[in-house]
Motif scaffolding. Structure first.
Motif, mmCIF file in Angstrom:
data_model
loop_
_atom_site.group_PDB
_atom_site.id
_atom_site.type_symbol
_atom_site.label_atom_id
_atom_site.label_comp_id
_atom_site.label_asym_id
_atom_site.label_seq_id
_atom_site.Cartn_x
_atom_site.Cartn_y
_atom_site.Cartn_z
ATOM 1 N N LEU A 1 58.306 33.688 33.398
ATOM 2 C CA LEU A 1 58.968 34.327 32.268
ATOM 3 C C LEU A 1 58.500 35.771 32.083
ATOM 4 O O LEU A 1 59.310 36.666 31.793
ATOM 5 C CB LEU A 1 58.727 33.520 30.991
ATOM 6 C CG LEU A 1 59.475 32.191 30.899
ATOM 7 C CD1 LEU A 1 59.033 31.427 29.655
ATOM 8 C CD2 LEU A 1 60.973 32.406 30.882
ATOM 9 N N LEU A 2 57.201 36.017 32.248
ATOM 10 C CA LEU A 2 56.689 37.390 32.140
ATOM 11 C C LEU A 2 57.256 38.283 33.239
ATOM 12 O O LEU A 2 57.581 39.453 32.985
ATOM 13 C CB LEU A 2 55.165 37.391 32.190
ATOM 14 C CG LEU A 2 54.455 36.888 30.933
ATOM 15 C CD1 LEU A 2 52.956 36.787 31.182
ATOM 16 C CD2 LEU A 2 54.742 37.806 29.762
ATOM 17 N N LEU A 3 57.371 37.753 34.425
ATOM 18 C CA LEU A 3 57.951 38.522 35.524
ATOM 19 C C LEU A 3 59.405 38.869 35.232
ATOM 20 O O LEU A 3 59.826 40.025 35.410
ATOM 21 C CB LEU A 3 57.831 37.734 36.829
ATOM 22 C CG LEU A 3 58.364 38.416 38.086
ATOM 23 C CD1 LEU A 3 57.543 39.654 38.390
ATOM 24 C CD2 LEU A 3 58.335 37.460 39.242
ATOM 25 N N ILE A 4 60.160 37.906 34.760
ATOM 26 C CA ILE A 4 61.559 38.166 34.420
ATOM 27 C C ILE A 4 61.644 39.182 33.282
ATOM 28 O O ILE A 4 62.463 40.106 33.321
ATOM 29 C CB ILE A 4 62.267 36.843 34.047
ATOM 30 C CG1 ILE A 4 62.417 35.965 35.282
ATOM 31 C CG2 ILE A 4 63.627 37.097 33.410
ATOM 32 C CD1 ILE A 4 62.860 34.550 34.989
ATOM 33 N N PHE A 5 60.794 39.030 32.272
ATOM 34 C CA PHE A 5 60.777 39.968 31.144
ATOM 35 C C PHE A 5 60.442 41.381 31.618
ATOM 36 O O PHE A 5 61.059 42.357 31.187
ATOM 37 C CB PHE A 5 59.765 39.477 30.100
ATOM 38 C CG PHE A 5 59.663 40.349 28.896
ATOM 39 C CD1 PHE A 5 60.675 40.373 27.953
ATOM 40 C CD2 PHE A 5 58.544 41.147 28.701
ATOM 41 C CE1 PHE A 5 60.580 41.175 26.833
ATOM 42 C CE2 PHE A 5 58.440 41.951 27.593
ATOM 43 C CZ PHE A 5 59.464 41.967 26.653
ATOM 44 N N SER A 6 59.458 41.507 32.520
ATOM 45 C CA SER A 6 59.064 42.835 33.028
ATOM 46 C C SER A 6 60.196 43.479 33.810
ATOM 47 O O SER A 6 60.486 44.674 33.628
ATOM 48 C CB SER A 6 57.835 42.701 33.925
ATOM 49 O OG SER A 6 56.746 42.198 33.195
ATOM 50 N N VAL A 7 60.809 42.734 34.672
ATOM 51 C CA VAL A 7 61.928 43.284 35.453
ATOM 52 C C VAL A 7 63.056 43.684 34.523
ATOM 53 O O VAL A 7 63.678 44.734 34.700
ATOM 54 C CB VAL A 7 62.394 42.256 36.516
ATOM 55 C CG1 VAL A 7 63.700 42.681 37.148
ATOM 56 C CG2 VAL A 7 61.325 42.079 37.568
#
Length: 159
Positions: free
Chosen positions: A97-103
């Protein structure tokens, strides 16, 4: 009388025969047959149960009191493993989820960098080279100051 003659007479007399009313006793016969069938099923089940009981009566399983401790230890290990798996999978989900949020948040920055014009890149390179020149000048000043102080100390030692 011949057999054929007897058959014909019997056939002729029975042709017009019709039975009147219902036959009595069929219901009782059917009930008694069902009762006998149920009793034989119960008797066979009881006989089977007794046979199994006789076979199993003399069987003794070995009893080890430490088996309960082993079972308890194994159950605790399984509970710990279950907790670890849940924790790890939860962390994996958070990281995803953090990776998706960052992207998602940096997509504008990335797209703006891709849309930069050439003159913006040239100005960026010029400012970098100006900074480099300023740093080089500072290094030269420090180097010359160091040389001057060394020369002065050498001159003082010669005198």
């Amino acid at each position: 009388m011949t057999d054929k003659n007897f058959d014909d007479i019997l056939k002729h007399k029975l042709d017009g025969f019709r039975q009147s009313g219902e036959v009595q006793g069929w219901d009782r016969l059917q009930q008694s047959l069902e009762l006998d069938k149920a009793l034989t099923e119960v008797e066979s089940d009881t006989a089977f149960d007794h046979k199994i009981l006789e076979e199993v009566k003399d069987v003794n399983a070995p009893y080890d009191p430490s088996s309960w401790d082993l079972l308890q230890k194994r159950m605790k290990e399984q509970a710990q493993m279950r907790r670890r798996i849940i924790t790890i999978k939860s962390l994996e989900a958070c990281i995803a989820l953090l990776l998706i949020f960052s992207v998602w948040n940096f997509r504008e920055v990335i797209s703006s960098k891709l849309k930069k014009t050439d003159h913006q890149e040239v100005f960026a390179q010029l400012s970098e080279s100006e900074e480099n020149r300023a740093v080089q000048k500072e290094i030269q000043k420090l180097y010359s100051a160091t040389l001057d102080s060394k020369l002065k100390s050498d001159v003082n030692t010669i005198k």
